[in-house]
Scaffold this active site. Structure first.
Site, mmCIF file in Angstrom:
data_model
loop_
_atom_site.group_PDB
_atom_site.id
_atom_site.type_symbol
_atom_site.label_atom_id
_atom_site.label_comp_id
_atom_site.label_asym_id
_atom_site.label_seq_id
_atom_site.Cartn_x
_atom_site.Cartn_y
_atom_site.Cartn_z
ATOM 1 N N CYS A 12 -55.058 -1.540 -40.417
ATOM 2 C CA CYS A 12 -55.230 -2.961 -40.096
ATOM 3 C C CYS A 12 -56.637 -3.161 -39.552
ATOM 4 O O CYS A 12 -57.121 -2.341 -38.769
ATOM 5 C CB CYS A 12 -54.191 -3.361 -39.052
ATOM 6 S SG CYS A 12 -54.307 -5.077 -38.533
ATOM 7 N N HIS B 207 -48.169 -10.435 -39.240
ATOM 8 C CA HIS B 207 -49.244 -10.955 -38.368
ATOM 9 C C HIS B 207 -48.935 -12.381 -37.931
ATOM 10 O O HIS B 207 -49.152 -12.748 -36.768
ATOM 11 C CB HIS B 207 -50.583 -10.989 -39.122
ATOM 12 C CG HIS B 207 -51.412 -9.758 -38.949
ATOM 13 N ND1 HIS B 207 -51.809 -9.286 -37.724
ATOM 14 C CD2 HIS B 207 -51.940 -8.903 -39.866
ATOM 15 C CE1 HIS B 207 -52.542 -8.184 -37.887
ATOM 16 N NE2 HIS B 207 -52.631 -7.926 -39.184
ATOM 17 N N HIS C 164 -47.208 -7.113 -44.430
ATOM 18 C CA HIS C 164 -48.105 -6.864 -43.293
ATOM 19 C C HIS C 164 -48.682 -8.187 -42.769
ATOM 20 O O HIS C 164 -48.708 -8.433 -41.557
ATOM 21 C CB HIS C 164 -49.232 -5.921 -43.745
ATOM 22 C CG HIS C 164 -50.245 -5.587 -42.692
ATOM 23 N ND1 HIS C 164 -50.326 -4.338 -42.098
ATOM 24 C CD2 HIS C 164 -51.234 -6.331 -42.128
ATOM 25 C CE1 HIS C 164 -51.322 -4.354 -41.210
ATOM 26 N NE2 HIS C 164 -51.889 -5.546 -41.209
ATOM 27 N N GLU C 165 -49.120 -9.045 -43.685
ATOM 28 C CA GLU C 165 -49.776 -10.298 -43.273
ATOM 29 C C GLU C 165 -48.757 -11.290 -42.687
ATOM 30 O O GLU C 165 -49.057 -11.986 -41.712
ATOM 31 C CB GLU C 165 -50.534 -10.921 -44.448
ATOM 32 C CG GLU C 165 -51.657 -10.051 -45.013
ATOM 33 C CD GLU C 165 -52.635 -9.550 -43.967
ATOM 34 O OE1 GLU C 165 -53.062 -10.348 -43.110
ATOM 35 O OE2 GLU C 165 -52.962 -8.342 -43.994
HETATM 36 CO CO CO Z 1 -53.492 -6.338 -40.170
#
Ligand code: CO
Length: 163
Positions: A99, A145, A141-142
């Site tokens: 990341c 976030h 993953h995003e």
């Molecule tokens: Co990231």
């Protein structure tokens, strides 16, 4: 160029706000997307960037088309706003992950092999996109976030790689 927030910055832990159509079309968001695009292009190892990583707690992330390998696409991006996973495969895999907010740290995270997201594009139009492999991993993953979840929360075998 925007600064990419690191590690336990509080903004990275917030649940990001959804954008309204009129916000999506605003100059502020257009500028933000341009700046995020430049910032991502300057990160050799970066393939995607979520707005909270540059201090904006809103539901927006970009993905570099360089993941498809074509040189001419290097600076082009996909834009996803208010994204939701609407379908995911039963099959999951442990994949190597890093990341931009945790430079030099890598670990393995279990992700759906395939998933489909629904989102708005930069024109405020509804789009859906199915993905497998790296793009499926990036979507998860995003979207994490945007919910204040960081890959280190889910990762095993975390290791620091010194350059
Ligand atoms: Co990231």
């Amino acid at each position: 160029m925007l600064e990419i927030l690191q590690k336990e910055n509080k903004i990275l832990r917030e649940k990001a706000e959804e954008l309204k159509i009129k916000d999506i079309k605003s100059l502020k968001i257009k500028k933000l997307i341009k700046e995020m695009q430049k910032t991502l292009a300057s990160e050799k190892d970066g393939v995607a960037l979520a707005a909270p990583q540059v201090g904006e707690s809103i539901q927006l992330f970009i993905v570099s088309k360089k993941i498809f390998g074509e040189e001419e696409n290097k600076k082009e991006i996909f834009i996803f706003i208010n994204p939701k996973i609407i379908k995911a495969s039963k099959k999951k895999e442990w994949l190597e992950e890093g990341c931009l907010s945790f430079k030099g740290i890598y670990g393995k995270v279990e992700r759906y092999t395939n998933c489909t997201i629904e989102a708005l594009n930069e024109k405020g139009e509804k789009v859906s996109r199915g993905a497998g492999g790296l793009l499926s991993q990036i979507f998860q993953h995003e979207i994490d976030h945007l919910n204040g979840i960081l890959f280190i929360d889910k990762a095993k075998d975390l290791a620091k790689i010194t350059l």
